[in-house]
Design a protein around this motif. Structure first.
Motif, PDB file in Angstrom:
ATOM      1  N   GLU A  57      50.948  71.618  10.815  1.00 16.04           N
ATOM      2  CA  GLU A  57      49.759  72.518  11.003  1.00 16.04           C
ATOM      3  C   GLU A  57      50.157  73.614  11.883  1.00 16.04           C
ATOM      4  O   GLU A  57      49.673  74.802  11.720  1.00 16.04           O
ATOM      5  N   LYS A  58      51.058  73.484  12.762  1.00 14.73           N
ATOM      6  CA  LYS A  58      51.419  74.634  13.567  1.00 14.73           C
ATOM      7  C   LYS A  58      51.854  75.911  12.703  1.00 14.73           C
ATOM      8  O   LYS A  58      51.892  77.153  12.794  1.00 14.73           O
ATOM      9  N   TRP A  62      50.813  79.658  11.717  1.00 11.97           N
ATOM     10  CA  TRP A  62      51.781  80.763  12.099  1.00 11.97           C
ATOM     11  C   TRP A  62      51.896  81.603  10.910  1.00 11.97           C
ATOM     12  O   TRP A  62      51.935  82.732  10.833  1.00 11.97           O
ATOM     13  N   ILE A  63      51.886  80.991   9.856  1.00  6.58           N
ATOM     14  CA  ILE A  63      52.117  81.927   8.586  1.00  6.58           C
ATOM     15  C   ILE A  63      50.859  82.795   8.490  1.00  6.58           C
ATOM     16  O   ILE A  63      50.614  83.572   7.953  1.00  6.58           O
ATOM     17  N   SER A  68      54.691  85.392   5.866  1.00  8.09           N
ATOM     18  CA  SER A  68      56.124  84.990   5.504  1.00  8.09           C
ATOM     19  C   SER A  68      57.156  86.063   5.694  1.00  8.09           C
ATOM     20  O   SER A  68      56.797  87.308   5.743  1.00  8.09           O
ATOM     21  N   CYS A  69      58.190  85.964   5.507  1.00  9.34           N
ATOM     22  CA  CYS A  69      59.274  87.105   5.734  1.00  9.34           C
ATOM     23  C   CYS A  69      59.433  87.633   4.434  1.00  9.34           C
ATOM     24  O   CYS A  69      59.207  87.284   3.318  1.00  9.34           O
TER      25      CYS A  69
END
Length: 69
Positions: A57-58, A62-63, A68-69
């Motif tokens: 979930e974290k 964050w995404i 994403s990269c």
């Protein structure tokens, strides 16, 4: 799960029910049995998750926030 867990399932199947003395008398060739899909499935049931639901979930949050990269 790793391949070792699955490959050991075939050996465990071969020695199941044997005494220690009987196991010692098995040749190496007899212990080299092919690993089957059933072995992989059995090994999967013994593996615990390495990432918790809260960690996932974290990561998802964050995404969503940073991408994403």
């Amino acid at each position: 799960m790793d391949k070792l867990d699955a490959s050991l399932m075939a050996m465990r199947r071969r020695i199941e029910g044997l005494s220690p003395e009987e196991i010692r008398n098995i040749s190496r060739e007899e212990l080299h049995m092919p690993t089957t899909m059933r072995d992989f499935e059995a090994a999967l049931t013994k593996v615990s998750k390495s990432v918790s639901a809260s960690d996932l979930e974290k990561y998802d949050k964050w995404i969503q926030e940073f991408g994403s990269c």
